[in-house]
Scaffold this active site. Structure first.
Site, PDB file in Angstrom:
ATOM      1  NE  ARG A  34     -31.894  -4.513  33.611  1.00 40.80           N
ATOM      2  CZ  ARG A  34     -32.703  -5.424  33.342  1.00 40.80           C
ATOM      3  NH1 ARG A  34     -32.610  -6.094  32.351  1.00 40.80           N
ATOM      4  NH2 ARG A  34     -33.815  -5.858  34.346  1.00 40.80           N
ATOM      5  CE  LYS A 196     -48.755 -14.159  40.079  1.00 32.59           C
ATOM      6  NZ  LYS A 196     -48.044 -15.424  39.486  1.00 32.59           N
ATOM      7  N   GLY A 349     -37.442  -3.556  38.925  1.00 33.47           N
ATOM      8  CA  GLY A 349     -38.481  -3.765  38.347  1.00 33.47           C
ATOM      9  C   GLY A 349     -39.464  -2.629  38.307  1.00 33.47           C
ATOM     10  N   GLY A 372     -35.716  -9.673  40.451  1.00 35.64           N
ATOM     11  CA  GLY A 372     -35.486 -10.857  41.012  1.00 35.64           C
ATOM     12  C   GLY A 372     -34.188 -11.114  42.016  1.00 35.64           C
TER      13      GLY A 372
END
Length: 391
Positions: A34, A196, A349, A372
């Site tokens: 990052r 999920k 991620g 996200g």
């Protein structure tokens, strides 16, 4: 949004909201991805004699100063990469920090201390936003990973600084993800994995009119398979999302979109290193085992679909790839993306971690820095950090 090229930063205090939320171990940065991603923006400002004020959060200190979440190790790593000193401010606001910033000379760098040491940051408190804005003549947001948060440093302070723009990293993210939503070259294949269904259902819904094929893996596949009445043994299933999965499959069929689910699995007696495993067909899943990865036939089928595509989006691993014995399916997807000659975009991620582990991060078109944020963008949601930059 205005581009960084539209700004005059010479001799001005340029407040850059970066995403320097990097992993630390023993007070040392263990993955500087990052930091590296935002270096082009920082160097562009310094090359033009800007006074560089960098702000970021680190971890989840829950609104209180925590020494182990200080940005001091980040300041050291950033200094090494920029080849110049980076001074760490005692705080991100306050009189001492204001004096330090006021005394800066062109080409100098100050890194503010962890923004989330103050609860007002995440609360988007107006007074706190004003205190941050006092440190800036120019505002630049290069933190795509935090653009979906309406915080003081990403949204609240932005209207208080007249000259503002997107950094190179954020602008690139918006450009590449917008291309997927606007006019992706076909066939467009989207690969979704992870735990999920609920995390990815918004993306599926929003992309139904654009995608030709969805490829589903990871634990979320077992919820879809249960919705089809197939056995999944002790695999993880979101029981309260089975009806939603069934409805989604029906909508995809009505839209003429193919949804590929595993035709075989790597099943194990436990989701841990040293587990006993075997490959099982999708229709013959043993009741006493659980799925830990897609099977070899599925991996081969998925890879062929990906390699033949002209646009590919990947978000989420195919199994518990952190364990070597369960990583073959995820690695097969990474290799297929690297072999694809079309536009390939990897969400943040775990997908990025898997791609890096496979040593193929340089072989795809774009690797997103925001897990996200990229998901919410692809769901068609308005991201506060981007909205605040719009003229």
């Amino acid at each position: 949004m205005r581009s960084l090229h539209d700004l005059d930063v010479t001799r001005k205090r340029v407040f850059v909201r970066a995403d320097l939320n990097v992993p630390l171990e023993g007070g040392v940065v263990t993955d500087a991805t990052r930091i590296d991603a935002t270096l082009p923006t920082l160097r562009w400002i310094l090359d033009r004699d800007g006074k560089l004020v960098v702000a970021s959060h680190l971890g989840r200190p829950k609104g209180k100063p925590k020494p182990e979440l200080s940005l001091k190790p980040v300041a050291d790593a950033l200094a090494a990469k920029l080849g110049r000193p980076v001074r760490l401010a005692p705080d991100c606001v306050g009189a001492a920090t204001e004096r330090m910033v006021a005394a800066m000379r062109p080409g100098e760098v100050v890194l503010l201390e962890n923004l989330r040491f103050h609860p007002e940051e995440e609360e988007n408190d107006a007074g706190f936003a004003m205190r941050l804005a006092r440190l800036a003549d120019v505002y630049v947001n290069d933190a795509f990973g935090a653009a979906h948060r309406a915080h003081a440093s990403t949204a609240g302070m932005v209207p208080l600084v007249v000259d503002r723009a997107a950094g190179f990293l954020l602008a690139r993210e918006v450009e590449m993800l917008s291309r997927l939503l606007r006019a992706p070259e076909q066939p467009f294949v989207t690969v979704l994995g992870g735990a999920k269904v609920s995390d990815k259902i918004g993306v599926i819904e929003h992309l139904l009119s654009k995608v030709q094929t969805f490829i589903i893996g990871g634990a979320m596949a077992y919820t879809f398979l249960r919705a089809q009445g197939k056995p999944v043994g002790r695999s993880r299933v979101e029981e309260d999302k089975i009806d939603l999965a069934r409805e989604t499959l029906a909508r995809a069929e009505q839209a003429g979109v193919r949804v590929l689910l595993p035709i075989d699995h790597l099943a194990a007696d436990k989701p841990e290193t040293g587990a006993t495993t075997r490959v099982v067909p999708a229709d013959e899943f043993p009741a006493d085992l659980l799925g830990v990865d897609i099977g070899p036939k599925t991996a081969s089928c998925y890879a062929a679909e990906i390699e033949a595509a002209r646009t590919v989006l990947w978000n989420g691993p195919m199994g518990i790839f952190e364990i070597d014995a369960f990583s073959a399916g995820t690695m097969a997807v990474a290799e297929a993306l690297a072999s694809c000659r079309g536009v390939t975009v990897v969400g943040g991620g775990d997908s990025v971690a898997a791609l890096t582990r496979a040593g193929r991060a340089d072989a795809v078109t774009h690797v997103s820095t925001g897990g996200g944020a990229s998901l919410e963008f692809l769901e068609g949601r308005e991201l506060p950090g981007i909205k605040a930059l719009e003229d």
